[in-house]
Design an enzyme around this catalytic site. Structure first.
Site, PDB file in Angstrom:
ATOM      1  N   HIS A  85       0.853  -1.188   0.000  1.00 59.04           N
ATOM      2  CA  HIS A  85       0.000   0.000   0.000  1.00 59.04           C
ATOM      3  C   HIS A  85       0.882   1.228   0.000  1.00 59.04           C
ATOM      4  O   HIS A  85       1.813   1.327   0.801  1.00 59.04           O
ATOM      5  CB  HIS A  85      -0.920   0.021   1.236  1.00 59.04           C
ATOM      6  N   ASP A 164     -15.324   2.559   7.172  1.00 58.49           N
ATOM      7  CA  ASP A 164     -14.259   3.449   6.684  1.00 58.49           C
ATOM      8  C   ASP A 164     -14.729   4.260   5.495  1.00 58.49           C
ATOM      9  O   ASP A 164     -14.394   5.433   5.356  1.00 58.49           O
ATOM     10  CB  ASP A 164     -13.008   2.653   6.314  1.00 58.49           C
ATOM     11  N   ARG A 171     -14.509  12.718   6.674  1.00 55.14           N
ATOM     12  CA  ARG A 171     -13.249  13.389   7.035  1.00 55.14           C
ATOM     13  C   ARG A 171     -12.801  14.332   5.928  1.00 55.14           C
ATOM     14  O   ARG A 171     -12.265  15.403   6.174  1.00 55.14           O
ATOM     15  CB  ARG A 171     -12.157  12.340   7.299  1.00 55.14           C
ATOM     16  N   SER A 186      -7.759   3.752   8.975  1.00 55.34           N
ATOM     17  CA  SER A 186      -8.470   3.693   7.702  1.00 55.34           C
ATOM     18  C   SER A 186      -7.728   2.765   6.729  1.00 55.34           C
ATOM     19  O   SER A 186      -8.318   1.852   6.129  1.00 55.34           O
ATOM     20  CB  SER A 186      -8.566   5.119   7.128  1.00 55.34           C
ATOM     21  N   LYS A 190      -8.727  -1.701   5.890  1.00 54.89           N
ATOM     22  CA  LYS A 190      -8.979  -2.272   4.562  1.00 54.89           C
ATOM     23  C   LYS A 190      -7.965  -3.368   4.237  1.00 54.89           C
ATOM     24  O   LYS A 190      -8.302  -4.394   3.666  1.00 54.89           O
ATOM     25  CB  LYS A 190      -8.931  -1.162   3.502  1.00 54.89           C
TER      26      LYS A 190
HETATM   27  N1  URA Z   1      -5.864   6.592   2.448  1.00 52.29           N
HETATM   28  C1  URA Z   1      -6.848   5.948   3.118  1.00 52.29           C
HETATM   29  O1  URA Z   1      -7.311   4.902   2.698  1.00 52.29           O
HETATM   30  N2  URA Z   1      -7.307   6.492   4.249  1.00 52.29           N
HETATM   31  C2  URA Z   1      -6.820   7.647   4.753  1.00 52.29           C
HETATM   32  O2  URA Z   1      -7.266   8.072   5.787  1.00 52.29           O
HETATM   33  C3  URA Z   1      -5.799   8.301   4.044  1.00 52.29           C
HETATM   34  C4  URA Z   1      -5.330   7.736   2.891  1.00 52.29           C
END
Ligand code: URA
Length: 428
Positions: A85, A164, A171, A186, A190
């Site tokens: 990621h 999320d 947010r 967050s 995932k």
């Molecule tokens: N990427 C995400 O998936 N969540 C965040 O809060 C910031 C970047």
């Protein structure tokens, strides 16, 4: 589940108390079900941004977000799994060559990716410039492609961490994106729900990244590595430079072409270096540290895996990529050495040319973007091309040119050695 009320939870965090497990479980569940209102969750997110959360609160918050949806399970696949990621950067096309490269080394890559928002590009937007390619797959299709090809890059389904999805959108419009506990939970909710066995985080640092300095990037990386490790995912993070954009292109089709160049054994050296560094970490995490990914780039097997991956998702890897209708060349105003190329300036230019979107529902142009003809450390000659700007809508050139102004330095007679790409490593 114990009942609380939203105001009680907001007041607790406002007054700098630690939230209890039961308060966290309740508020995430009630928010997902619509029982806690957006304005209440906004107030709680702001209290978290201002007062923080400790490790046990972040861990529970992440677990509650995972529990809001389904968990995927790839443990019955015939090969181990590893994922990567990136926190997002300019010209960051690394997922494109990385996923098939790691697959060619015998490790499956279940990569759930997103679309771009603002100045950073999205992997799915880039891949959608390939004729026929589709991002939406069922869980069964994903499993089959992973077994047959070893790599899949697709959109996360609605069932994964729905808390999320809702909270991230909130947010975005309430000035609460930048809270490290909220970013870490967050991203990791995932990735843990996705069910990967090993995870490598590419935490970007610099003008073109979320995290502008090494101290905050390290704090985010340490928080995420701890969350992954606690959840049984072998997790490491590389902190990598995003003061300078990666490679020589930012956009959609232009980044796909650059990725194909890397898979063909060429491409910009920084893209190759970072791809190999991340591949080695993924392979080590998946127990295949004995395989050298450089061999798989050299012998063409990574390219074979790329073509198979694109075909499996309906795309034609041999089709011509879309090209922008209009181009504009910016020439070097003086001769010398390029000593600075600012990632944010380039990212903003690509975005303004139509490669990115301002709102989630906006379309992107496949052919739009920026190509830079020199990287920091290269000699440039007055009057020679420095940038090529690409778009279908020439009225976009002026604003893109404005964002490049002041975005680079050319110094006469300067000795200049570009800095390292990998700045630090956390975990493992
Ligand atoms: N990427 C995400 O998936 N969540 C965040 O809060 C910031 C970047």
């Amino acid at each position: 589940m114990a009942a609380h009320d939203a105001v009680e939870v907001i007041l607790a965090k406002r007054d700098q108390h630690e939230l209890t497990d039961s308060q966290i479980d309740w508020v995430i569940d009630a928010y997902t079900r619509g029982e806690v209102a957006d304005e209440q969750m906004s107030a709680l997110a702001m209290a978290i941004l201002l007062n923080g959360m400790n490790r046990s609160e972040i861990s529970r918050w992440t677990a509650a977000m995972i529990a809001s949806g389904e968990r995927m399970d790839f443990s019955t696949l015939s090969r181990p799994t590893a994922d990567k990621h990136s926190t997002g950067g300019v010209g960051d096309k690394i997922t494109l060559p990385l996923a098939p490269l790691v697959a060619a080394c015998g490790v499956a890559v279940p990569q759930l990716s997103g679309r771009g928002l603002g100045h950073t590009g999205g992997t799915l937007d880039k891949l959608e410039s390939i004729p026929g390619w589709r991002a939406a797959l069922s869980n069964e299709e994903m499993f089959t492609i992973l077994e047959d090809v070893g790599a899949v890059i697709c959109a996360a389904g609605d069932g994964l961490a729905p808390a999320d999805k809702k909270l991230y959108a909130l947010r975005d419009v309430t000035g609460t994106v930048e809270a490290i506990p909220l970013i870490a939970s967050s991203i990791m909710s995932k990735k843990i729900a996705e069910g990967t066995g090993a995870l490598v985080l590419d935490v970007k640092v610099g003008s073109g990244a979320f995290m502008k300095d090494l101290t905050t990037a390290r704090e985010l990386a340490e928080t995420m590595v701890a969350l992954g490790t606690d959840a049984g995912v072998r997790t490491v993070a590389l902190l990598t430079d995003m003061a300078t954009p990666l490679g020589r292109t930012a956009g959609n089709a232009v980044e796909v072409q650059e990725s194909v160049d890397v898979l063909a054994g060429g491409g910009p050296t920084d893209v190759v270096e970072l791809t190999l560094a991340l591949a080695r970490e993924m392979l080590a995490g998946a127990g295949r540290g004995d395989v050298d990914p450089a061999d798989k780039l050299a012998d063409g097997s990574a390219m074979d895996a790329w073509k198979a991956m694109i075909r499996a998702q309906g795309g034609d890897p041999d089709a011509a990529l879309p090209q922008a209708k209009e181009s504009h060349v910016v020439t070097a105003p003086t001769s010398g050495t390029l000593t600075r190329l600012d990632a944010m300036a380039v990212g903003m230019a690509a975005w303004r040319l139509g490669a990115g979107r301002a709102r989630k529902e906006d379309p992107v142009q496949a052919g739009a973007g920026v190509v830079w003809h020199a990287r920091p450390g290269d000699a440039v000659t007055e009057g020679e091309p420095l940038f090529t700007l690409l778009t279908d809508e020439p009225e976009r050139f002026d604003r893109a040119l404005a964002s490049l102004e002041g975005g680079y330095d050319i110094t006469d007679g300067a000795e200049f050695t570009p800095g390292d790409i990998v700045l630090d490593r956390i975990g493992g």
